[in-house]
Design a protein around this motif. Structure first.
Motif, mmCIF file in Angstrom:
data_model
loop_
_atom_site.group_PDB
_atom_site.id
_atom_site.type_symbol
_atom_site.label_atom_id
_atom_site.label_comp_id
_atom_site.label_asym_id
_atom_site.label_seq_id
_atom_site.Cartn_x
_atom_site.Cartn_y
_atom_site.Cartn_z
ATOM 1 N N ILE A 1 0.867 -1.174 0.000
ATOM 2 C CA ILE A 1 0.000 0.000 0.000
ATOM 3 C C ILE A 1 0.903 1.222 0.000
ATOM 4 C CG2 ILE A 1 -1.780 1.297 1.229
ATOM 5 C CD1 ILE A 1 -2.646 -1.296 2.570
ATOM 6 N N ILE A 2 0.781 2.058 -1.021
ATOM 7 C CA ILE A 2 1.545 3.299 -1.059
ATOM 8 C C ILE A 2 0.625 4.454 -0.683
ATOM 9 C CG2 ILE A 2 1.171 3.621 -3.556
ATOM 10 C CD1 ILE A 2 3.996 4.983 -3.568
ATOM 11 N N ILE A 3 1.131 5.327 0.173
ATOM 12 C CA ILE A 3 0.371 6.497 0.620
ATOM 13 C C ILE A 3 1.238 7.726 0.404
ATOM 14 C CG2 ILE A 3 -0.792 7.619 2.558
ATOM 15 C CD1 ILE A 3 -1.189 4.760 3.730
ATOM 16 N N MET A 4 0.710 8.704 -0.322
ATOM 17 C CA MET A 4 1.416 9.948 -0.598
ATOM 18 C C MET A 4 0.473 11.101 -0.282
ATOM 19 S SD MET A 4 2.938 8.739 -4.324
ATOM 20 C CE MET A 4 4.053 10.114 -4.588
ATOM 21 N N HIS A 5 0.955 12.088 0.492
ATOM 22 C CA HIS A 5 0.065 13.215 0.787
ATOM 23 C C HIS A 5 0.841 14.508 0.969
ATOM 24 C CE1 HIS A 5 0.897 13.502 5.160
ATOM 25 N NE2 HIS A 5 0.862 12.177 5.206
ATOM 26 N N SER A 6 0.131 15.606 0.768
ATOM 27 C CA SER A 6 0.717 16.937 0.926
ATOM 28 C C SER A 6 0.732 17.320 2.397
ATOM 29 C CB SER A 6 -0.096 17.957 0.121
ATOM 30 O OG SER A 6 -1.399 18.105 0.674
ATOM 31 N N ASP A 7 1.309 18.502 2.685
ATOM 32 C CA ASP A 7 1.402 18.906 4.094
ATOM 33 C C ASP A 7 0.103 19.506 4.621
ATOM 34 O OD1 ASP A 7 1.443 21.331 2.797
ATOM 35 O OD2 ASP A 7 3.164 22.137 3.873
ATOM 36 N N GLY A 8 -0.971 19.369 3.854
ATOM 37 C CA GLY A 8 -2.290 19.693 4.391
ATOM 38 C C GLY A 8 -2.744 18.684 5.426
#
Length: 337
Positions: free
Chosen positions: A286-293
């Motif tokens: 499972i890959i999870i990528m997110h912004s600093d929001g």
């Protein structure tokens, strides 16, 4: 497809009529029949009513996705209420905890093309609903090996999002881009959209090289931070590189690893030497990528059975607990089948 969700905090019944009208008009404008739009009204009415009645309020997110073949409305309904002990039991027609007919969740399940619910006692509930233009259209098949979902929300008060993502498929694999333009609003949006154009044109299979190309291509913009992840089917590898604060993790069972990006701003200043990280590409990752929001201090292993859930439910659950509310927010979750 438009990747940004409209978001409303529902604390009482004052917004319900407005939201119903907004989604009804959206359905009609998207080509839904009058009958299908009326069924959509029922779903929205049940969701918003339950949000007030059982959870004391929460967040309601929706968007329209359409292309040449499919038109659908996606909804996330998120609350911090008391939670549900037995999701399977409560979704049956006739089951009620409040001496009513108990048909609400059953109606949502029947009328929607996809309905998923995840809940933990004293944590709250996440509901995901997909409504196609045809009730019997079924769920649009995901990519053969990469099933993903993205939840993206504008900074409060903005009409455009300074975050963006893009996925590029080929016979050899696929490439993922997640970026965040500096600040928020139109200038941030323009920067990240320019980066996507460079990403689409690039023929490189090295994430670091793609970021260097991006740096040269967006110098006239405000700049952005971004991470690129490239999958090579033949080599069975991930090639990952980031500049700036896009958080990237890969889970496999209880094991997980965070991939640290370089300091810098694409389009303004980046390190002279940029090297990608190469890691194995394996089933059930499972890959999870997110912004600093979103805050970064989270762990999927803290949530019961979350890795069994769909990418959309995982994304919404992390969004629920970690939204900062001070910037655009985007989270991408992908599962390797």
């Amino acid at each position: 497809m438009d990747s940004t969700f409209s978001s409303y905090k529902i604390e009482d019944r004052s917004l319900i009529a407005f939201i119903k009208r907004e989604i009804h008009n959206l359905a009609i404008q998207s080509g839904f029949t009058t009958h299908r739009a009326a069924e959509t009204d029922i779903i929205v009415a049940e969701l918003t009513s339950n949000l007030i009645k059982y959870a004391g309020g929460g967040e309601f997110l929706y968007r329209c996705c359409k292309d040449e073949k499919h038109k659908e409305i996606e909804i996330f309904c998120i609350d911090n209420g008391v939670g549900i002990d037995n999701v399977v039991k409560i979704m049956r027609d006739g089951y009620s905890t409040s001496n009513t007919l108990g048909e609400g969740l059953g109606a949502i399940k029947r009328l929607s093309n996809d309905f998923q619910m995840y809940s933990i006692k004293n944590w709250g509930t996440v509901q995901y609903i997909k409504i196609g233009e045809k009730a019997d259209a079924g769920i649009v098949p995901a990519a053969p090996v990469f099933n993903h979902a993205v939840l993206s929300v504008n900074y409060p008060g903005e009409n455009v999002c300074g975050d963006a993502y893009h996925i590029k498929y080929s016979e050899d694999g696929f490439k993922i881009f997640v970026g965040d333009g500096l600040g928020h609003g139109v200038n941030a949006h323009d920067a990240v959209q320019m980066a996507i154009k460079v990403f689409e044109r690039s023929t490189s299979s090295d994430a670091g090289t793609i970021l260097k190309e991006m740096h040269e291509g967006v110098k006239k913009t405000r700049g952005l931070v971004a991470t690129v992840a490239v999958v090579d089917y033949k080599a069975q590898t991930w090639n990952i590189c980031g500049i700036g604060n896009i958080n990237t993790r890969i889970y496999r069972g209880l094991e997980n690893k965070t991939y640290t990006p370089y300091n810098g701003i694409i389009g303004l200043n980046v390190p002279r030497t940029i090297s990608s990280t190469i890691v194995p590409y394996l089933k059930h990752q499972i890959i999870i990528m997110h912004s600093d929001g979103l805050r970064t201090r989270w762990n999927l292993n803290d949530m019961m059975s979350i890795i069994k859930q769909s990418p959309g439910v995982i994304a919404a659950s992390l969004y629920k607990d970690n939204l900062r509310g001070t910037d655009d927010a985007t989270i991408l979750v992908g599962k390797i089948n």
